[in-house]
Write a protein that holds these residues in place. Sequence first.
Motif, PDB file in Angstrom:
ATOM      1  N   CYS A  22       0.879  -1.253  -0.062  1.00 50.44           N
ATOM      2  CA  CYS A  22      -0.055  -0.230  -0.069  1.00 50.44           C
ATOM      3  C   CYS A  22       0.685   1.316   0.133  1.00 50.44           C
ATOM      4  CB  CYS A  22      -0.830   0.177   1.312  1.00 50.44           C
ATOM      5  SG  CYS A  22      -2.269  -1.199   1.494  1.00 50.44           S
ATOM      6  N   CYS A  44      -5.888  -1.452   1.673  1.00 45.49           N
ATOM      7  CA  CYS A  44      -5.301  -0.337   1.761  1.00 45.49           C
ATOM      8  C   CYS A  44      -6.351   0.733   1.740  1.00 45.49           C
ATOM      9  CB  CYS A  44      -4.494  -0.032  -0.126  1.00 45.49           C
ATOM     10  SG  CYS A  44      -3.330  -1.070  -0.143  1.00 45.49           S
ATOM     11  N   CYS A  65      -1.878   1.175   5.237  1.00 51.61           N
ATOM     12  CA  CYS A  65      -2.538  -0.266   5.342  1.00 51.61           C
ATOM     13  C   CYS A  65      -3.610  -0.283   6.286  1.00 51.61           C
ATOM     14  CB  CYS A  65      -1.510  -1.339   5.656  1.00 51.61           C
ATOM     15  SG  CYS A  65      -0.142  -1.447   4.903  1.00 51.61           S
TER      16      CYS A  65
END
Length: 222
Positions: A22, A44, A65
């Motif tokens: 992410c 994400c 994240c």
Amino acid sequence: MKLILSLTLIWALSSTAGALLCQTCTNPDCSTTVTSTCLTETMCATASIQNTSVGVTVSQIVKACAPSSVCPATGSRTFSFNTGVVRVIASFQCCNTDNCNTDNLPAPGPQPNSLKCFTCNPFTSECNSKLDCQGVEDRCVKFNVTNGATNSSVFGCASANLCTLNAKQSFLPSLQSVGNITSGPFCCGTSLCNAVTTIASDAGCMSLLLGILIFTLRFFEV
């Protein structure tokens, strides 16, 4: 021994290879991002946050994240909390593919709704003032906090998802600016249901733990 070490290395590499990637911010305005490997998070997220205190609004973009408590599925979510003096609203866009959170979200713009909740006067500590809720704020909320030797009550409006969110995640900030919750919080869904004498609450509200009501600008710890 060599076989054990080899198997351990293979397992570690395979575990890392399957982890989600992410975008995460490296500065407060998120103008610079890097790709980070998520640990246990499965989503994400991009968030657009507005923190208004005493008439002054500070905006922030956050990327990181996200745990399932904040992003249980792909799509959009909005969290909102309002005491009349402090109001925080955060819009989230959740996705589950590598580096899918590159875009920025527009700033949330709530409109008044029909719900009214009691709020506390910060000067008199009386909690009988009426507050017009806005946008997704469809619950009245109340709880007590301590900050050092000071005990105080917090009443206001909140979105229902804050009442069911397990906030014991580093994804969300702490309530250090307010204090430690000593009783409650209690959520209810009708106008002025958070009166001082009211004890009924949504069943999920008791899972609202330390850290989900007031979003500070120390939003992520990644």
